[in-house]
Design a protein around this motif. Structure first.
Motif, PDB file in Angstrom:
ATOM      1  N   PRO A   6       0.821  -1.218   0.000  1.00 15.49           N
ATOM      2  CA  PRO A   6       0.000   0.000   0.000  1.00 15.49           C
ATOM      3  C   PRO A   6       0.852   1.265   0.000  1.00 15.49           C
ATOM      4  CG  PRO A   6      -0.804  -1.573   1.627  1.00 15.49           C
ATOM      5  CD  PRO A   6       0.504  -2.101   1.132  1.00 15.49           C
ATOM      6  N   ASN A   7       0.325   2.303  -0.660  1.00 13.87           N
ATOM      7  CA  ASN A   7       0.986   3.604  -0.618  1.00 13.87           C
ATOM      8  C   ASN A   7       1.104   4.078   0.832  1.00 13.87           C
ATOM      9  OD1 ASN A   7       0.958   3.603  -3.424  1.00 13.87           O
ATOM     10  ND2 ASN A   7      -0.967   4.739  -3.538  1.00 13.87           N
ATOM     11  N   GLN A   8       2.223   4.696   1.164  1.00 16.94           N
ATOM     12  CA  GLN A   8       2.471   5.315   2.468  1.00 16.94           C
ATOM     13  C   GLN A   8       2.707   4.333   3.608  1.00 16.94           C
ATOM     14  OE1 GLN A   8       2.906   8.526   2.102  1.00 16.94           O
ATOM     15  NE2 GLN A   8       2.146   8.327   0.000  1.00 16.94           N
ATOM     16  N   LEU A   9       2.813   3.016   3.342  1.00 17.77           N
ATOM     17  CA  LEU A   9       3.128   2.076   4.424  1.00 17.77           C
ATOM     18  C   LEU A   9       4.490   2.430   5.012  1.00 17.77           C
ATOM     19  CD1 LEU A   9       2.020  -0.642   5.741  1.00 17.77           C
ATOM     20  CD2 LEU A   9       3.732  -1.780   4.324  1.00 17.77           C
ATOM     21  N   PRO A  10       4.612   2.561   6.344  1.00 19.69           N
ATOM     22  CA  PRO A  10       5.899   2.968   6.939  1.00 19.69           C
ATOM     23  C   PRO A  10       7.074   2.084   6.534  1.00 19.69           C
ATOM     24  CG  PRO A  10       4.144   3.103   8.561  1.00 19.69           C
ATOM     25  CD  PRO A  10       3.539   2.466   7.344  1.00 19.69           C
ATOM     26  N   ALA A  11       6.842   0.798   6.320  1.00 16.46           N
ATOM     27  CA  ALA A  11       7.938  -0.103   5.960  1.00 16.46           C
ATOM     28  C   ALA A  11       8.569   0.248   4.618  1.00 16.46           C
ATOM     29  CB  ALA A  11       7.432  -1.545   5.911  1.00 16.46           C
ATOM     30  N   SER A  12       7.842   0.956   3.760  1.00 18.54           N
ATOM     31  CA  SER A  12       8.317   1.235   2.404  1.00 18.54           C
ATOM     32  C   SER A  12       9.657   1.958   2.394  1.00 18.54           C
ATOM     33  CB  SER A  12       7.271   2.058   1.651  1.00 18.54           C
ATOM     34  OG  SER A  12       7.728   2.407   0.366  1.00 18.54           O
ATOM     35  N   GLU A  13       9.781   3.004   3.209  1.00 21.55           N
ATOM     36  CA  GLU A  13      11.018   3.792   3.227  1.00 21.55           C
ATOM     37  C   GLU A  13      12.205   2.955   3.700  1.00 21.55           C
ATOM     38  OE1 GLU A  13      12.798   7.881   5.274  1.00 21.55           O
ATOM     39  OE2 GLU A  13      10.649   7.433   5.371  1.00 21.55           O
TER      40      GLU A  13
END
Length: 302
Positions: A6-13
């Motif tokens: 999902p967009n903006q999931l904290p794990a992404s960064e």
């Protein structure tokens, strides 16, 4: 290939900083590729940490993977905000009419509690039964593995005299199994649990096969005959410092927890623990996705 989250999931960064190929929903929709649909039932209290750990392993694959996060609606989370759950998670009621290529059921820090006293046990067993008809292959981790073996096969967990805690050597018991393809003869896995599963009880079930174990930590990897159910008793998804954080939390609570076995160099809390299990953890997840999900799932789900 990327993992679609999902967009903006904290794990992404965090994952992008580690050069894990993450693709947001908008970019994925522009690709004419049928991704694997994986649903993760996250039972861990600090869900953001578990999200990152599992997505890291699922993202190391040549397959495009689309993730749906699930949480039990019959349980009120104390450590994850309602805002986070509302933004990134679904309930079983929302997805039970859907089919998935794969499912992951995580562990939960409730091993000392009898299964039927868990406040979301009825909902969990409904999901486990649903997985047999709506999911190609389900990977169960630690307490999730014990719960599934109890529910599906009647194998109960056994209390340990002291916490199974540390990093342990493991060996392959069944050669040439797809889940262990590429594994070394000896590999390391962290464990953190108060209960275990009896090897003798497992061996009495013709439907279950112990694929790998540890002389000190016991059974590690179990599968049914066709790989539609996989059970993992350890925590290959853990970060290098996860056991340290667990140990410090136990000490802060006044628990008589010993130092994790074979974890801190020279058993010195000030020494940085080496990460010995990452490569084999990536292999396990890649093998599961490839051999028991991608190669077994129908192109048209449902």
């Amino acid at each position: 290939m990327p993992i679609k989250i999902p967009n903006q999931l904290p794990a992404s960064e965090i994952l992008q900083q580690e050069n894990i190929f993450v693709m947001n929903e908008a970019r994925a929709y522009a690709q004419d590729i049928r991704p694997l649909h994986i649903v993760i039932l996250n039972l861990m209290p600090i869900k953001e940490t578990t999200e990152t750990q599992l997505l890291r392993l699922l993202g190391n694959s040549p397959l495009q993977v689309e993730i749906t996060f699930l949480h039990p609606s019959s349980h009120q989370s104390k450590n994850t905000s309602t805002k986070h759950l509302s933004a990134f998670y679904k309930t079983f009621e929302e997805i039970k009419g859907d089919n998935f290529d794969g499912m992951i059921i995580t562990g939960a820090p409730i091993e000392k509690l009898p299964f039927k006293e868990v406040n979301y046990w009825d909902e969990l067993t409904e999901m486990m039964d649903w997985s047999k008809t709506h999911v190609t292959s389900t990977l169960h981790i630690c307490w999730g593995a014990q719960a599934a073996m109890f529910h599906h096969y009647g194998i109960d967990k056994t209390p340990l005299e002291r916490k199974q805690f540390g990093v342990f050597k493991h060996r392959i018991r069944v050669q040439n199994n797809p889940l262990l393809r590429g594994f070394d003869d000896i590999f390391y896995v962290p464990h953190s649990r108060h209960t275990t599963t009896s090897t003798a009880e497992l061996e009495r079930h013709d439907q279950l096969h112990i694929l790998a174990d540890s002389e000190k930590a016991g059974v590690y990897l179990i599968s049914n005959g066709d790989g539609s159910q996989v059970f993992v008793t350890g925590h290959g998804e853990y970060d290098a410092d996860t056991l340290k954080e667990e140990y410090l939390r136990d000490v802060e609570k006044g628990l008589n927890t010993k130092l994790p076995d074979d974890y801190f160099p020279s058993d010195d809390l000030d020494n940085v623990p080496p990460l010995l299990w990452r490569a084999h953890s990536h292999l396990l997840f890649s093998n599961w996705l490839n051999y028991y999900v991608y190669q077994e799932t129908p192109y048209e789900l449902g």
